[in-house]
Design a protein around this motif. Sequence first.
Motif, mmCIF file in Angstrom:
data_model
loop_
_atom_site.group_PDB
_atom_site.id
_atom_site.type_symbol
_atom_site.label_atom_id
_atom_site.label_comp_id
_atom_site.label_asym_id
_atom_site.label_seq_id
_atom_site.Cartn_x
_atom_site.Cartn_y
_atom_site.Cartn_z
ATOM 1 N N GLU A 114 -2.708 -4.696 -6.005
ATOM 2 C CA GLU A 114 -3.033 -4.971 -4.602
ATOM 3 C C GLU A 114 -3.639 -6.359 -4.396
ATOM 4 O OE1 GLU A 114 -3.750 -0.683 -2.596
ATOM 5 O OE2 GLU A 114 -5.371 -1.324 -3.930
ATOM 6 N N LEU A 115 -3.866 -7.066 -5.486
ATOM 7 C CA LEU A 115 -4.427 -8.411 -5.380
ATOM 8 C C LEU A 115 -3.582 -9.364 -4.522
ATOM 9 C CD1 LEU A 115 -5.945 -9.299 -8.870
ATOM 10 C CD2 LEU A 115 -7.048 -9.609 -6.652
ATOM 11 N N PRO A 116 -2.253 -9.354 -4.653
ATOM 12 C CA PRO A 116 -1.472 -10.282 -3.818
ATOM 13 C C PRO A 116 -1.709 -10.092 -2.323
ATOM 14 C CG PRO A 116 -0.123 -9.457 -5.614
ATOM 15 C CD PRO A 116 -1.399 -8.671 -5.646
ATOM 16 N N ARG A 117 -1.941 -8.866 -1.881
ATOM 17 C CA ARG A 117 -2.201 -8.637 -0.452
ATOM 18 C C ARG A 117 -3.546 -9.225 -0.030
ATOM 19 N NH1 ARG A 117 -3.014 -4.027 1.594
ATOM 20 N NH2 ARG A 117 -3.174 -2.726 -0.268
ATOM 21 N N LEU A 118 -4.549 -9.115 -0.895
ATOM 22 C CA LEU A 118 -5.850 -9.718 -0.578
ATOM 23 C C LEU A 118 -5.727 -11.235 -0.488
ATOM 24 C CD1 LEU A 118 -6.817 -6.829 -1.504
ATOM 25 C CD2 LEU A 118 -8.878 -7.962 -2.348
ATOM 26 N N LEU A 119 -5.005 -11.831 -1.428
ATOM 27 C CA LEU A 119 -4.867 -13.282 -1.444
ATOM 28 C C LEU A 119 -4.029 -13.781 -0.271
ATOM 29 C CD1 LEU A 119 -4.410 -13.845 -5.279
ATOM 30 C CD2 LEU A 119 -6.476 -14.175 -3.904
ATOM 31 N N THR A 120 -3.028 -13.020 0.118
ATOM 32 C CA THR A 120 -2.233 -13.391 1.294
ATOM 33 C C THR A 120 -3.098 -13.366 2.542
ATOM 34 O OG1 THR A 120 -0.163 -12.578 0.333
ATOM 35 C CG2 THR A 120 -0.257 -12.760 2.728
ATOM 36 N N ALA A 121 -3.914 -12.334 2.698
ATOM 37 C CA ALA A 121 -4.795 -12.237 3.861
ATOM 38 C C ALA A 121 -5.821 -13.368 3.882
ATOM 39 C CB ALA A 121 -5.502 -10.883 3.871
ATOM 40 N N LEU A 122 -6.226 -13.844 2.708
ATOM 41 C CA LEU A 122 -7.235 -14.896 2.630
ATOM 42 C C LEU A 122 -6.718 -16.236 3.169
ATOM 43 C CD1 LEU A 122 -10.180 -15.271 1.658
ATOM 44 C CD2 LEU A 122 -9.253 -16.077 -0.534
ATOM 45 N N LYS A 123 -5.413 -16.373 3.299
ATOM 46 C CA LYS A 123 -4.867 -17.615 3.850
ATOM 47 C C LYS A 123 -5.340 -17.844 5.281
ATOM 48 C CE LYS A 123 -0.715 -17.589 0.954
ATOM 49 N NZ LYS A 123 0.779 -17.475 0.932
ATOM 50 N N GLY A 124 -5.707 -16.759 5.972
ATOM 51 C CA GLY A 124 -6.200 -16.875 7.340
ATOM 52 C C GLY A 124 -7.593 -16.322 7.510
ATOM 53 N N ALA A 125 -8.404 -16.386 6.462
ATOM 54 C CA ALA A 125 -9.754 -15.819 6.528
ATOM 55 C C ALA A 125 -10.676 -16.560 5.571
ATOM 56 C CB ALA A 125 -9.718 -14.331 6.185
ATOM 57 N N ASP A 126 -11.971 -16.282 5.716
ATOM 58 C CA ASP A 126 -12.963 -16.832 4.799
ATOM 59 C C ASP A 126 -13.285 -15.853 3.674
ATOM 60 O OD1 ASP A 126 -13.680 -19.340 6.272
ATOM 61 O OD2 ASP A 126 -14.265 -17.899 7.807
ATOM 62 N N LEU A 127 -13.189 -14.572 3.987
ATOM 63 C CA LEU A 127 -13.493 -13.507 3.042
ATOM 64 C C LEU A 127 -12.606 -12.315 3.355
ATOM 65 C CD1 LEU A 127 -15.181 -11.780 1.039
ATOM 66 C CD2 LEU A 127 -16.901 -11.525 2.858
ATOM 67 N N VAL A 128 -12.004 -11.736 2.319
ATOM 68 C CA VAL A 128 -11.177 -10.539 2.482
ATOM 69 C C VAL A 128 -11.776 -9.408 1.663
ATOM 70 C CG1 VAL A 128 -8.911 -9.484 2.112
ATOM 71 C CG2 VAL A 128 -9.073 -11.839 2.946
ATOM 72 N N LEU A 129 -11.959 -8.263 2.305
ATOM 73 C CA LEU A 129 -12.508 -7.086 1.648
ATOM 74 C C LEU A 129 -11.415 -6.037 1.486
ATOM 75 C CD1 LEU A 129 -15.757 -6.622 3.802
ATOM 76 C CD2 LEU A 129 -15.426 -8.103 1.829
ATOM 77 N N GLY A 130 -11.276 -5.506 0.272
ATOM 78 C CA GLY A 130 -10.421 -4.351 0.070
ATOM 79 C C GLY A 130 -11.163 -3.126 0.561
ATOM 80 N N SER A 131 -10.599 -2.425 1.545
ATOM 81 C CA SER A 131 -11.331 -1.365 2.228
ATOM 82 C C SER A 131 -10.716 0.012 2.011
ATOM 83 C CB SER A 131 -11.385 -1.651 3.734
ATOM 84 O OG SER A 131 -12.070 -0.634 4.423
ATOM 85 N N ARG A 132 -11.599 0.962 1.667
ATOM 86 C CA ARG A 132 -11.193 2.363 1.518
ATOM 87 C C ARG A 132 -11.253 3.111 2.830
ATOM 88 N NH1 ARG A 132 -15.924 2.839 -2.795
ATOM 89 N NH2 ARG A 132 -16.730 1.474 -1.163
ATOM 90 N N TRP A 133 -11.989 2.579 3.818
ATOM 91 C CA TRP A 133 -12.328 3.363 4.998
ATOM 92 C C TRP A 133 -11.678 2.863 6.271
ATOM 93 C CZ3 TRP A 133 -13.463 6.731 1.858
ATOM 94 C CH2 TRP A 133 -14.450 6.644 0.882
ATOM 95 N N ILE A 134 -10.592 2.103 6.159
ATOM 96 C CA ILE A 134 -9.796 1.745 7.333
ATOM 97 C C ILE A 134 -8.440 2.425 7.194
ATOM 98 C CG2 ILE A 134 -10.968 -0.481 7.654
ATOM 99 C CD1 ILE A 134 -8.499 -1.841 6.457
ATOM 100 N N PRO A 135 -7.673 2.536 8.296
ATOM 101 C CA PRO A 135 -6.354 3.186 8.204
ATOM 102 C C PRO A 135 -5.500 2.578 7.098
ATOM 103 C CG PRO A 135 -6.935 2.840 10.496
ATOM 104 C CD PRO A 135 -8.008 2.153 9.690
ATOM 105 N N GLY A 136 -4.942 3.431 6.253
ATOM 106 C CA GLY A 136 -4.152 2.975 5.114
ATOM 107 C C GLY A 136 -4.932 2.968 3.819
ATOM 108 N N GLY A 137 -6.254 2.934 3.900
ATOM 109 C CA GLY A 137 -7.097 2.993 2.704
ATOM 110 C C GLY A 137 -7.295 4.435 2.262
ATOM 111 N N ARG A 138 -7.469 4.633 0.968
ATOM 112 C CA ARG A 138 -7.693 6.000 0.485
ATOM 113 C C ARG A 138 -8.375 5.965 -0.878
ATOM 114 N NH1 ARG A 138 -3.408 8.688 -2.634
ATOM 115 N NH2 ARG A 138 -2.043 7.107 -3.550
ATOM 116 N N ILE A 139 -8.875 7.116 -1.290
ATOM 117 C CA ILE A 139 -9.494 7.272 -2.601
ATOM 118 C C ILE A 139 -8.762 8.347 -3.376
ATOM 119 C CG2 ILE A 139 -11.794 6.461 -1.941
ATOM 120 C CD1 ILE A 139 -12.583 9.362 -1.526
ATOM 121 N N VAL A 140 -8.773 8.220 -4.698
ATOM 122 C CA VAL A 140 -8.068 9.165 -5.561
ATOM 123 C C VAL A 140 -9.040 9.676 -6.628
ATOM 124 C CG1 VAL A 140 -6.177 9.452 -7.213
ATOM 125 C CG2 VAL A 140 -5.861 8.007 -5.195
#
Length: 257
Positions: A114-140
Amino acid sequence: MKDDGQSQRRYGPLGRALVIIPTYNEAENIGPIVSRVRAAVPDADILVADDNSPDGTGKIADELSVEDEHVHVLHRKGKEGLGAAYLAGFRWGMDHGYGVLVEMDADGSHRPEELPRLLTALKGADLVLGSRWIPGGRIVNWPKSREYLSRGASVYSRLLLGVPIRDVTGGFRAFRTDTLRGLGLEDVASQGYCFQIDLARRAVAAGFHVVEVPITFVEREHGDSKMSRDIVVEALWRVTAWGVTARAGRLTGRERR
């Protein structure tokens, strides 16, 4: 977290990325996780920040670094906590000219794929958080007690600190190096959950554009969790103190970090 004003800002290129992986007794995990990171983001470098693990994690990391020039090892004197390990890793990355610094656990709970998605999002941000508690996030494979603790900590922190982030305690993060320079890291002394909350609140207070992207968090298969009662207690009292100070500051017109 959405901030239309900040999101319209122009961002420069990211530069080289360094994935910082703190370790303490992760001998079973460090080889597989390094391999997965290298496969997921081949152009990124890895820094294993080892706290003198008695199980030989540091030695394994050294062997990996000999085999692969993208892997580096920072040997620390002893177990000083997650926050101290990340701060040391941040300093190392800044000193070596990296434009992006990534926080990631060694135990596989943060999926390198999932790192590539964080780095892609960082192109338009200062900080990107991988989130478990937003839609699409989950725990196993988490027990309900652990889920309730994590969700509760995020809700408590968000409400008390006024931080519009759903997963305040998550530790899968990508920073622009310039963002970290603006957070006053020399004043950070918190650990564990609290370290992540501290950096998040500082980023919001400094006006940085913070984005959350959904991740799947997988419970570790090998080794022992580093979560402890002391970490939870520290987070509770520090967040409460920060919240009281922030509210008092707003009342007097002098909000402080």
